[in-house]
Structures are given as C-alpha cells and as structure tokens.
Write an enzyme that holds these catalytic residues in place. Structure first.
Site, mmCIF file in Angstrom:
data_model
loop_
_atom_site.group_PDB
_atom_site.id
_atom_site.type_symbol
_atom_site.label_atom_id
_atom_site.label_comp_id
_atom_site.label_asym_id
_atom_site.label_seq_id
_atom_site.Cartn_x
_atom_site.Cartn_y
_atom_site.Cartn_z
ATOM 1 N N GLY A 226 0.827 -1.197 0.000
ATOM 2 C CA GLY A 226 0.000 0.000 0.000
ATOM 3 C C GLY A 226 0.862 1.247 0.000
ATOM 4 N N GLY B 48 0.144 -4.992 0.506
ATOM 5 C CA GLY B 48 -1.068 -4.878 -0.302
ATOM 6 C C GLY B 48 -0.975 -5.582 -1.639
ATOM 7 N N ASP C 257 -1.589 -8.662 7.709
ATOM 8 C CA ASP C 257 -2.953 -8.388 7.253
ATOM 9 C C ASP C 257 -3.196 -9.024 5.891
ATOM 10 O OD1 ASP C 257 -1.447 -6.645 5.698
ATOM 11 O OD2 ASP C 257 -2.721 -4.915 6.062
ATOM 12 N N GLU D 4 5.083 -5.636 7.696
ATOM 13 C CA GLU D 4 4.438 -5.217 8.947
ATOM 14 C C GLU D 4 4.729 -6.170 10.102
ATOM 15 O OE1 GLU D 4 1.181 -7.231 6.431
ATOM 16 O OE2 GLU D 4 2.933 -5.985 6.106
#
Length: 186
Positions: A73, A125, A156, A148
């Site tokens: 992202g 992402g 995620d 992350e």
C-alpha cells in the site's frame, strides 16, 4: 466509476488484464487504484471474461529497468492522512476498500480464475491483491515480504489464513501437508 493512470485495465479476447502502473513507487497500491479496480473486476465477472491476469509495470531507476509487481500500500500517503496532513478519512477508506477488494478476489467464482505474475517486489497490499487469486507465478526475481510483521503487527490481507498454506512447488508436487508458510514466522 473512478479511473486513474496508475491502473491500466485491458481486454485480450476473454482475458482481462490488470496492470498496476505506479512505477515511481514500485507500483504501490493507492486508493485510486483500488477504486478503479473494484468496478472493473465486478463488470468482468458479469460478462464474458473468463480469467484475469494481474501484472505490475516495470520500474526504471538510474537508467535500469527492474520488475515490480506491487510494493504494498501507499504507506506514505496513509501515514500522512493518519497524522492529519492529508484527508483523515483516507486511512480508514484505504484499508476498508482494500480488504473488500481482497475479499472480492478471494470469493470469485471458480470459473473466473486470477493469475498474478510475481516479478520483482511483492509486498503487503500487493500480496493481498494476488495471493487470494487462483494462481500465482513467481519468477527468479521475486522478492516477497510482509514487512508489517517486522514491527510486531499481525500479517494483514488475510495473512494468518494463507501463510501456513503456502507451498514450494516441490512440496505441492509430492503432496506434502503444510508448506513453506509454516516457517515464515520463525
């Protein structure tokens, strides 16, 4: 329908081609890209398109062309929104709409497979856009990461579901249970 030059959809016969085109940031995913991709995929699922191919535009740096699928992202823009230097709604909108797009890809009908070509950087992402599709092809230049987790956040984009299911080709071919994903967190 929102459009952006950072995302270039095209059709070739019954194949929908989704090209991520944000080479200045290794094809980092923006909210505009998400908002452009979502209605295109919905439209293609309802028409005669039989499959999608997702690729990243090559990136040029210092006169050299390097492959990049998607570096995740647009963290910088999300961060600036989070500290109030951009529209504060961007942070919530970005993650909500990104996860909705990931879910849409993950729950596509089996008759509508997605093939993603992992060439170069595949992070965050970008993983979410591709790992939920039916097929992923990694080249010898693939650099795969969920950064992350390095700072203590959970992976995620559905990472807790797909990480333990990743398999090396040799594991898949021999029918071994589990996969390389079992060792990514070690």
């Amino acid at each position: 329908m929102s459009t952006t030059l950072q995302f270039l959809p095209s059709l070739s016969a019954n194949l929908g081609i989704l090209q991520l085109n944000n080479p200045a940031s290794l094809n980092a995913l923006t909210l505009e890209m998400i908002r452009s991709m979502t209605p295109i995929l919905k439209q293609w699922q309802q028409t005669g398109v039989r499959a999608t191919l997702m690729v990243g535009a090559p990136c040029e740096k210092n006169g050299k062309v390097k492959p990049a699928f998607c570096a995740g992202g647009d963290v910088k823009k999300v961060y600036l929104a989070g500290i109030g230097k951009e529209d504060k709604s961007l942070t919530a909108d970005f993650f909500r709409e990104e996860y909705q797009l990931n879910h849409m890809i993950a729950t596509q009908a089996p008759r509508f497979p997605q093939v993603s070509i992992w060439d170069g950087v595949v992070m965050g992402g970008g993983v979410g856009l591709s790992v939920h599709g039916k097929y992923r092809v990694a080249t010898e230049k693939t650099i795969f990461a969920m950064p992350e987790t390095k700072i203590g956040l959970f992976p995620d984009v559905g990472g807790t579901w797909w990480i333990p299911r990743l398999k090396l080709y040799s594991q898949w071919k021999s029918g071994l249970v589990g996969g390389v994903g079992n060792y990514l967190a070690l």
